[in-house]
Design an enzyme around this catalytic site. Structure first.
Site, PDB file in Angstrom:
ATOM      1  N   ARG A  28       1.883 -12.229   5.991  1.00  0.00           N
ATOM      2  CA  ARG A  28       3.339 -12.365   5.942  1.00  0.00           C
ATOM      3  C   ARG A  28       4.035 -11.991   7.255  1.00  0.00           C
ATOM      4  O   ARG A  28       5.228 -12.178   7.396  1.00  0.00           O
ATOM      5  CB  ARG A  28       3.897 -11.461   4.839  1.00  0.00           C
ATOM      6  CG  ARG A  28       3.188 -11.609   3.505  1.00  0.00           C
ATOM      7  CD  ARG A  28       3.886 -12.616   2.620  1.00  0.00           C
ATOM      8  NE  ARG A  28       5.226 -12.201   2.324  1.00  0.00           N
ATOM      9  CZ  ARG A  28       5.619 -11.702   1.159  1.00  0.00           C
ATOM     10  NH1 ARG A  28       4.745 -11.546   0.191  1.00  0.00           N
ATOM     11  NH2 ARG A  28       6.862 -11.362   0.946  1.00  0.00           N
ATOM     12  N   ARG A  56      22.135  15.432  -8.107  1.00  0.00           N
ATOM     13  CA  ARG A  56      22.079  13.983  -7.886  1.00  0.00           C
ATOM     14  C   ARG A  56      22.242  13.237  -9.209  1.00  0.00           C
ATOM     15  O   ARG A  56      21.615  13.579 -10.212  1.00  0.00           O
ATOM     16  CB  ARG A  56      20.740  13.585  -7.242  1.00  0.00           C
ATOM     17  CG  ARG A  56      20.475  14.249  -5.893  1.00  0.00           C
ATOM     18  CD  ARG A  56      21.401  13.769  -4.795  1.00  0.00           C
ATOM     19  NE  ARG A  56      21.305  12.333  -4.557  1.00  0.00           N
ATOM     20  CZ  ARG A  56      20.514  11.790  -3.655  1.00  0.00           C
ATOM     21  NH1 ARG A  56      19.727  12.533  -2.903  1.00  0.00           N
ATOM     22  NH2 ARG A  56      20.487  10.469  -3.485  1.00  0.00           N
ATOM     23  N   PRO A  60       0.837  -1.210   0.000  1.00  0.00           N
ATOM     24  CA  PRO A  60       0.000   0.000   0.000  1.00  0.00           C
ATOM     25  C   PRO A  60       0.869   1.255   0.000  1.00  0.00           C
ATOM     26  O   PRO A  60       1.831   1.343   0.757  1.00  0.00           O
ATOM     27  CB  PRO A  60      -0.789  -0.101   1.304  1.00  0.00           C
ATOM     28  CG  PRO A  60      -0.577  -1.481   1.814  1.00  0.00           C
ATOM     29  CD  PRO A  60       0.665  -2.009   1.196  1.00  0.00           C
ATOM     30  N   GLU A  61       0.544   2.189  -0.880  1.00  0.00           N
ATOM     31  CA  GLU A  61       1.246   3.466  -0.919  1.00  0.00           C
ATOM     32  C   GLU A  61       0.311   4.541  -0.359  1.00  0.00           C
ATOM     33  O   GLU A  61      -0.739   4.218   0.186  1.00  0.00           O
ATOM     34  CB  GLU A  61       1.677   3.770  -2.371  1.00  0.00           C
ATOM     35  CG  GLU A  61       2.559   2.667  -2.956  1.00  0.00           C
ATOM     36  CD  GLU A  61       2.984   2.932  -4.403  1.00  0.00           C
ATOM     37  OE1 GLU A  61       3.097   4.097  -4.799  1.00  0.00           O
ATOM     38  OE2 GLU A  61       3.201   1.942  -5.129  1.00  0.00           O
TER      39      GLU A  61
END
Ligand SMILES: [Zn+2]
Length: 278
Positions: free
Chosen positions: A111, A155, A2-3
């Protein structure tokens, strides 16, 4: 996993069922699911606490309790939260919170990777250090082109990897980073510091938009069915995905005859349209 949009959807659905309720006691079915404090301390600390509100920080759900305490839930890969009848059994249940109205708030996790933490709001333990160092919420106004530009500047890492860094864009995972890069027309492998200013602006907006859309459509339930709403239903953003999970299929943008490609970047699968994304 889930985000942000999935956890936000869960928060909105649970809020009316939990706020104002009192936790009578907790039944811990699997001790290793308690991230903080000890199991005994957890059970003692949560008993009698009233639920004042439900919040979210990145991918964490935060149940605000009275006496300055928070119950922090991290769903990880396959965690599921629901409110059930007092005698209803839940498969893979790891913690069950008995409520004062005869119902129960249940955390199931096949899990056993998910965790719950009972903490003082002003004193988060080291186990939650990742939560403390999180960047701004990409759906809030302080996440803009100027902020993102400053974080990407110089970056050399692929932009996709930086979007997954919770210190930069909290709550973003594999699905919504791919979708945001598609909307912004940027290849996931581009070096973050090499993006033009106009591209950074498009990306910041695309991230906000795609996460907002994800919330609007109640999140993404993939074929594995790991993410479900508290009532057992599915989200529907999976029907609107442009690239994620669509390897080998035609690009959805009108007039584009590109075929969605999948590539491994830093151990994660990334999906993009080679025509629309430069
Ligand atoms: Zn395309």
């Amino acid at each position: 996993m889930p985000e942000l949009p999935e956890v936000e959807t869960i928060r909105l659905r649970l809020r009316p069922l939990l706020v104002g309720r009192t936790v009578v006691r907790a039944h811990v079915r699997r001790p290793d699911i308690i991230g903080f404090p000890s199991v005994a301390g957890f059970r003692r600390g949560i008993a009698g606490r009233n639920v004042a509100g439900l919040e979210r920080r990145g991918k964490y759900l935060v149940v605000r309790l009275d006496r300055g305490m928070n119950l922090v839930v991290h769903l990880r890969l396959s965690g599921h939260l629901e409110v059930v009848g007092g005698y209803e059994e839940v498969r893979y249940e790891r913690v069950r919170f008995e409520l004062d109205n005869g119902k129960a708030f249940s955390f199931a996790e096949p899990r056993v990777l998910g965790r719950v933490y009972l903490v003082q709001r002003d004193k988060y333990p080291r186990a939650l250090a990742g939560m403390m160092s999180m960047g701004p919420e990409p759906i809030h106004a302080d996440f803009d082109a100027a902020y993102l530009g400053a974080r990407l500047r110089g970056r050399t890492t692929p932009v996709k990897n930086l979007l997954l860094d919770q210190r930069i864009a909290c709550g973003v995972g594999n699905i919504y980073s791919d979708e945001a890069l598609f909307r912004a027309g940027i290849r996931p492998l581009r070096r973050a510091g090499r993006l033009a200013k106009v591209e950074v602006g498009r990306l910041a907006r695309a991230l906000t938009d795609v996460l907002t859309d994800g919330i609007k459509w109640c999140g993404t339930t993939l074929g594995d069915g790991r993410y479900r709403l508290p009532d057992g239903g599915a989200g529907s953003f999976q029907k609107r995905l442009a690239v994620f999970g669509r390897e080998g299929e035609r690009c959805r943008r009108r007039g584009c005859d590109g075929v969605v490609r999948r590539q491994r970047i830093g151990g994660r699968s990334t999906h993009f349209c080679p025509v629309c994304q430069r």
